[in-house]
Design a protein around this motif. Sequence first.
Motif, short mmCIF file in Angstrom:
data_model
loop_
_atom_site.label_atom_id
_atom_site.label_comp_id
_atom_site.label_asym_id
_atom_site.label_seq_id
_atom_site.Cartn_x
_atom_site.Cartn_y
_atom_site.Cartn_z
N ILE A 19 0.81 -1.22 0.00
CA ILE A 19 0.00 0.00 0.00
C ILE A 19 0.84 1.27 0.00
O ILE A 19 1.95 1.33 0.55
CB ILE A 19 -0.98 0.05 1.19
CG1 ILE A 19 -0.25 0.20 2.53
CG2 ILE A 19 -1.91 -1.16 1.20
CD1 ILE A 19 -1.17 0.65 3.66
N TYR A 20 0.29 2.28 -0.67
CA TYR A 20 0.75 3.67 -0.63
C TYR A 20 -0.45 4.53 -0.28
O TYR A 20 -1.59 4.05 -0.27
CB TYR A 20 1.30 4.10 -1.99
CG TYR A 20 2.63 3.50 -2.39
CD1 TYR A 20 3.82 4.18 -2.12
CD2 TYR A 20 2.70 2.29 -3.06
CE1 TYR A 20 5.05 3.65 -2.50
CE2 TYR A 20 3.91 1.74 -3.43
CZ TYR A 20 5.09 2.43 -3.16
OH TYR A 20 6.30 1.90 -3.52
N THR A 21 -0.18 5.81 -0.05
CA THR A 21 -1.29 6.75 0.11
C THR A 21 -1.13 7.87 -0.91
O THR A 21 -0.02 8.30 -1.22
CB THR A 21 -1.36 7.33 1.53
OG1 THR A 21 -2.54 8.13 1.65
CG2 THR A 21 -0.15 8.17 1.87
N THR A 22 -2.27 8.30 -1.45
CA THR A 22 -2.25 9.39 -2.41
C THR A 22 -2.04 10.72 -1.68
O THR A 22 -2.09 10.79 -0.45
CB THR A 22 -3.56 9.46 -3.20
OG1 THR A 22 -4.64 9.73 -2.28
CG2 THR A 22 -3.83 8.15 -3.92
N LYS A 46 4.71 0.45 2.00
CA LYS A 46 5.69 0.68 0.93
C LYS A 46 6.27 2.08 0.95
O LYS A 46 7.14 2.41 0.14
CB LYS A 46 5.02 0.42 -0.43
CG LYS A 46 4.52 -1.01 -0.62
CD LYS A 46 5.66 -2.01 -0.67
CE LYS A 46 6.38 -1.96 -1.99
NZ LYS A 46 7.39 -3.05 -2.12
N GLN A 47 5.80 2.92 1.85
CA GLN A 47 6.37 4.24 2.01
C GLN A 47 6.44 4.53 3.50
O GLN A 47 5.73 3.91 4.30
CB GLN A 47 5.53 5.31 1.31
CG GLN A 47 4.17 5.56 1.98
CD GLN A 47 3.33 6.59 1.29
OE1 GLN A 47 2.66 6.30 0.31
NE2 GLN A 47 3.34 7.83 1.79
N LEU A 48 7.31 5.44 3.89
CA LEU A 48 7.40 5.83 5.29
C LEU A 48 6.26 6.79 5.59
O LEU A 48 6.27 7.94 5.16
CB LEU A 48 8.75 6.48 5.58
CG LEU A 48 9.01 6.85 7.05
CD1 LEU A 48 8.99 5.61 7.93
CD2 LEU A 48 10.34 7.58 7.19
N PHE A 65 -5.74 5.49 0.65
CA PHE A 65 -4.82 4.36 0.66
C PHE A 65 -5.15 3.45 -0.52
O PHE A 65 -6.30 3.04 -0.70
CB PHE A 65 -4.92 3.60 1.98
CG PHE A 65 -4.38 4.36 3.15
CD1 PHE A 65 -3.03 4.37 3.43
CD2 PHE A 65 -5.24 5.10 3.95
CE1 PHE A 65 -2.51 5.09 4.50
CE2 PHE A 65 -4.74 5.82 5.03
CZ PHE A 65 -3.37 5.82 5.30
N VAL A 66 -4.12 3.15 -1.33
CA VAL A 66 -4.32 2.35 -2.53
C VAL A 66 -3.33 1.18 -2.53
O VAL A 66 -2.30 1.21 -1.85
CB VAL A 66 -4.14 3.19 -3.81
CG1 VAL A 66 -5.22 4.26 -3.91
CG2 VAL A 66 -2.76 3.81 -3.88
N CYS A 67 -3.67 0.16 -3.32
CA CYS A 67 -2.89 -1.06 -3.38
C CYS A 67 -1.99 -1.04 -4.61
O CYS A 67 -2.48 -1.02 -5.74
CB CYS A 67 -3.82 -2.27 -3.44
SG CYS A 67 -5.05 -2.31 -2.12
N SER A 68 -0.69 -1.03 -4.39
CA SER A 68 0.25 -1.00 -5.50
C SER A 68 1.61 -1.44 -5.00
O SER A 68 2.06 -1.02 -3.92
CB SER A 68 0.35 0.40 -6.11
OG SER A 68 1.30 0.43 -7.16
#
Length: 293
Positions: free
Chosen positions: A75-78, A155-157, A83-86
């Motif tokens: 997951i990342y966030t826009t 996937k991101q801090l 929150f999206v799945c990528s």
Amino acid sequence: TNDVDTLYYKTYSVVYLVQDSSNNRITFVREVEVYWPYSCIIIGHGLGYYGIMNTEEAARNAINKMHYPMLEVDIYTTKDGVFVCSHDASFGGIAIKTSNWDDLKDVKITQTRHSGYPAQYGLAPDTPYTSGILRLDTLLDICKEYNTKLKIELKQLFTDKQMADLMKLLEDHNVMDLISFTAGSSLKPNLIWIREQGYKNEIQYLAWTCESQTTLDFCIKYNINVSICVTYGNYANSDEWIKKYKDAGLKVSCFTFQYTEDYSVVQKWIDKGVDFCTVDWHDPKVLKLPLAK
């Protein structure tokens, strides 16, 4: 009467009705739980290896056809907090963290994927495959519907506020009991935040190798399980070191058994006594899984 399906791991109601010739009736309801009975949990990598990873179609295939008891999602966030799945930081050439949901919601990508070890299993169904990006909240509803556990890879801090927003999303969808978290060394602050905020969810620390006293000490301190790379690179993960984690009361997960790995590769690590195996396409019914004690 009942709708018990032994391939879906949840609680069902079985209703017993008795009626005599005088039309006297009595009803008894018994709750029946269908559960994963094995000591090693098989996890569908990127929601399973169908079409495009981390998509709704992949998740539904993993649940309804492969019957994995747990899925893994990245997951990342826009920019505007969705929150999206990528797996990657961009989708269809658009950077996720610096874009709003409206910039991504209509984007489609097409990929060709294999369903398993190519010489044996060929291409995945419906290849080439086209899909859009999946929102995490949609996935949470799917997991709740089938009572499927979900391992979320950060996937991101994330900032503390973003982490709080993520937890609120999980709580609002009433799925906290289904959720595990995982992340690597660069995202340790997020894993520590989860523990320091008092959350008891299972966490897996991604490490290329478990043969590190620093890693072992970190996992013990924060009650975090270890997830080790066993299928690419040349990383040492000996039985002796795996035992150290087990002796400390921790679990050991291994990743990722890709489409190029046959069943024998997965079975080798199951036989070593690992607690989780993250797989692209492997059918749990083919594996020899030990029963939980």
